[in-house]
Design a protein around this motif. Sequence first.
Motif, PDB file in Angstrom:
ATOM      1  N   LEU A   1      -6.280 -14.317  11.269  1.00 21.04           N
ATOM      2  CA  LEU A   1      -7.610 -14.478  11.874  1.00 21.04           C
ATOM      3  C   LEU A   1      -8.404 -13.205  11.636  1.00 21.04           C
ATOM      4  N   PRO A   2      -9.691 -13.249  11.343  1.00 24.52           N
ATOM      5  CA  PRO A   2     -10.460 -14.459  11.075  1.00 24.52           C
ATOM      6  C   PRO A   2      -9.985 -15.167   9.802  1.00 24.52           C
ATOM      7  N   LYS A   3     -10.173 -16.467   9.796  1.00 26.56           N
ATOM      8  CA  LYS A   3      -9.569 -17.310   8.746  1.00 26.56           C
ATOM      9  C   LYS A   3     -10.041 -16.960   7.340  1.00 26.56           C
ATOM     10  N   HIS A   4     -11.265 -16.425   7.222  1.00 19.30           N
ATOM     11  CA  HIS A   4     -11.778 -16.152   5.872  1.00 19.30           C
ATOM     12  C   HIS A   4     -11.001 -15.013   5.188  1.00 19.30           C
ATOM     13  N   LEU A   5     -10.205 -14.260   5.960  1.00 26.62           N
ATOM     14  CA  LEU A   5      -9.377 -13.201   5.357  1.00 26.62           C
ATOM     15  C   LEU A   5      -8.044 -13.745   4.832  1.00 26.62           C
ATOM     16  N   ALA A   6      -7.724 -14.991   5.184  1.00 20.98           N
ATOM     17  CA  ALA A   6      -6.436 -15.564   4.792  1.00 20.98           C
ATOM     18  C   ALA A   6      -6.407 -15.886   3.299  1.00 20.98           C
ATOM     19  N   ASP A   7      -5.196 -15.818   2.727  1.00 18.00           N
ATOM     20  CA  ASP A   7      -4.981 -16.221   1.332  1.00 18.00           C
ATOM     21  C   ASP A   7      -4.182 -17.528   1.400  1.00 18.00           C
ATOM     22  N   SER A   8      -4.745 -18.589   0.835  1.00 27.87           N
ATOM     23  CA  SER A   8      -4.097 -19.899   0.983  1.00 27.87           C
ATOM     24  C   SER A   8      -2.809 -19.991   0.155  1.00 27.87           C
ATOM     25  N   GLN A   9      -2.600 -19.037  -0.758  1.00 27.20           N
ATOM     26  CA  GLN A   9      -1.405 -19.080  -1.622  1.00 27.20           C
ATOM     27  C   GLN A   9      -0.238 -18.259  -1.057  1.00 27.20           C
ATOM     28  N   ARG A  10      -0.561 -17.199  -0.318  1.00 20.88           N
ATOM     29  CA  ARG A  10       0.508 -16.303   0.146  1.00 20.88           C
ATOM     30  C   ARG A  10       0.091 -15.564   1.422  1.00 20.88           C
ATOM     31  N   GLY A  11       1.093 -15.032   2.103  1.00 19.53           N
ATOM     32  CA  GLY A  11       0.808 -14.256   3.302  1.00 19.53           C
ATOM     33  C   GLY A  11       0.332 -12.850   2.954  1.00 19.53           C
ATOM     34  N   LYS A  12      -0.088 -12.122   4.004  1.00 13.87           N
ATOM     35  CA  LYS A  12      -0.539 -10.738   3.796  1.00 13.87           C
ATOM     36  C   LYS A  12       0.168  -9.823   4.792  1.00 13.87           C
ATOM     37  N   ILE A  13       0.292  -8.564   4.390  1.00  9.70           N
ATOM     38  CA  ILE A  13       0.795  -7.555   5.326  1.00  9.70           C
ATOM     39  C   ILE A  13      -0.376  -6.713   5.792  1.00  9.70           C
ATOM     40  N   ASN A  14      -0.523  -6.606   7.087  1.00 13.10           N
ATOM     41  CA  ASN A  14      -1.562  -5.756   7.665  1.00 13.10           C
ATOM     42  C   ASN A  14      -0.849  -4.518   8.204  1.00 13.10           C
ATOM     43  N   PHE A  15      -0.903  -3.427   7.433  1.00  8.15           N
ATOM     44  CA  PHE A  15      -0.127  -2.232   7.775  1.00  8.15           C
ATOM     45  C   PHE A  15      -1.051  -1.190   8.400  1.00  8.15           C
TER      46      PHE A  15
ATOM     47  N   VAL B   1      -1.572   2.128   0.954  1.00 11.83           N
ATOM     48  CA  VAL B   1      -0.516   2.260  -0.070  1.00 11.83           C
ATOM     49  C   VAL B   1       0.852   1.825   0.464  1.00 11.83           C
ATOM     50  N   VAL B   2       1.117   2.105   1.736  1.00  6.77           N
ATOM     51  CA  VAL B   2       2.418   1.711   2.286  1.00  6.77           C
ATOM     52  C   VAL B   2       2.469   0.195   2.463  1.00  6.77           C
ATOM     53  N   GLY B   3       1.363  -0.397   2.923  1.00  3.72           N
ATOM     54  CA  GLY B   3       1.301  -1.860   3.049  1.00  3.72           C
ATOM     55  C   GLY B   3       1.511  -2.528   1.699  1.00  3.72           C
ATOM     56  N   GLU B   4       0.909  -1.977   0.653  1.00  2.00           N
ATOM     57  CA  GLU B   4       1.072  -2.551  -0.695  1.00  2.00           C
ATOM     58  C   GLU B   4       2.526  -2.422  -1.166  1.00  2.00           C
TER      59      GLU B   4
ATOM     60  N   SER C   1      17.077  -3.184  -7.566  1.00  4.49           N
ATOM     61  CA  SER C   1      16.568  -3.272  -8.939  1.00  4.49           C
ATOM     62  C   SER C   1      15.988  -1.941  -9.432  1.00  4.49           C
ATOM     63  N   GLU C   2      15.819  -0.978  -8.533  1.00  4.72           N
ATOM     64  CA  GLU C   2      15.148   0.306  -8.819  1.00  4.72           C
ATOM     65  C   GLU C   2      13.681   0.097  -9.214  1.00  4.72           C
ATOM     66  N   GLU C   3      13.095  -1.049  -8.817  1.00  7.99           N
ATOM     67  CA  GLU C   3      11.659  -1.257  -9.058  1.00  7.99           C
ATOM     68  C   GLU C   3      10.878  -0.253  -8.197  1.00  7.99           C
ATOM     69  N   ILE C   4      10.012   0.517  -8.838  1.00 10.80           N
ATOM     70  CA  ILE C   4       9.246   1.529  -8.105  1.00 10.80           C
ATOM     71  C   ILE C   4       8.018   0.873  -7.483  1.00 10.80           C
ATOM     72  N   VAL C   5       7.849   1.042  -6.165  1.00 11.03           N
ATOM     73  CA  VAL C   5       6.740   0.376  -5.472  1.00 11.03           C
ATOM     74  C   VAL C   5       5.734   1.367  -4.891  1.00 11.03           C
ATOM     75  N   LEU C   6       6.046   2.648  -4.953  1.00 14.34           N
ATOM     76  CA  LEU C   6       5.075   3.676  -4.546  1.00 14.34           C
ATOM     77  C   LEU C   6       5.356   4.948  -5.329  1.00 14.34           C
ATOM     78  N   LEU C   7       4.314   5.508  -5.909  1.00 15.75           N
ATOM     79  CA  LEU C   7       4.449   6.796  -6.602  1.00 15.75           C
ATOM     80  C   LEU C   7       3.104   7.503  -6.487  1.00 15.75           C
ATOM     81  N   GLN C   8       3.084   8.520  -5.639  1.00 10.71           N
ATOM     82  CA  GLN C   8       1.855   9.293  -5.438  1.00 10.71           C
ATOM     83  C   GLN C   8       2.220  10.756  -5.610  1.00 10.71           C
ATOM     84  N   ALA C   9       1.406  11.511  -6.314  1.00  8.20           N
ATOM     85  CA  ALA C   9       1.740  12.929  -6.469  1.00  8.20           C
ATOM     86  C   ALA C   9       0.481  13.769  -6.505  1.00  8.20           C
ATOM     87  N   ASP C  10       0.582  14.972  -5.935  1.00 12.80           N
ATOM     88  CA  ASP C  10      -0.473  15.946  -6.157  1.00 12.80           C
ATOM     89  C   ASP C  10       0.157  17.126  -6.895  1.00 12.80           C
TER      90      ASP C  10
END
Length: 232
Positions: A51-65, A92-95, A184-193
């Motif tokens: 909610l609100p419904k217009h933020l929904a994705d009809s194909q998949r759920g979302k993470i609100n982090f 970035v963490v939610g993604e 799988s060692e798939e990398i899902v976050l990589l941020q560096a300064d």
Amino acid sequence: MVKKRVDGREMNELRPIKIVPSVIERADGSAYLEWGQNKMIVAVYGPKEMLPKHLADSQRGKINFIYRMAPFSVPERKNPKPGRRDIEISKVVGEALSHAVLLEEFPGMVIDVYVQILDSNAGTRVAALTASSVALADAGIPMKDLVTAVAVGKANGNIIADLNKYEEDAEDAVDMAFAMLPGSEEIVLLQADGILSEDEFDKAIKIAKEKCQEVKKLQIEALKSKFKALKE
Ligand code: CDP
């Protein structure tokens, strides 16, 4: 090159980590995590109708982090209003978590993940990610794998794991937040300064992968201890 770290750790040694799942009764899943001085609580609610419904994705759920620091979690009082840093970390963490959760099983729905940082000393985003994945598992949310995260980088001429705040502030500091799906060692976050040579970068990634496997064991132990306690 400095030979010893300021807190006496080996170059690739993590600070002590403690993870306790199921700490908030009201939540569908939760976790408390300590990582050195960092302390945080994660609460998961959902999946529930977006909610609100217009933020929904009809194909998949979302993470609100939602990542927030308590005003008393830093040396200078933190304004409780979310700043750019809170918004960036939440994004970035939610993604990163979205790569593990089977969101296609929850079209039109949302999973809320709230992280409250109670105390901090660098590395809170990777600690929050690690704790959140335990809280999601605690909520029974289906995932491809846990998400496991560590910071690696450079300080005082050394490539090191899990920088503390003092090391993050070194003149040559490079702070790299890293997260992967440990199976799988798939990398899902990589941020560096900062800047690393190619060799330094390769070395840092190698350490990050090794350390993630160490953290994964702690996540699994924490989850197992919960189910063992339920059985007794
Ligand atoms: O915590 P993390 O390393 O993921 O993020 P950062 O932006 O690199 O912040 C490093 C550290 O700076 C935090 O862990 C806090 O201890 C500190 N900090 C602070 O003292 N005041 C703030 N407003 C934000 C962060």
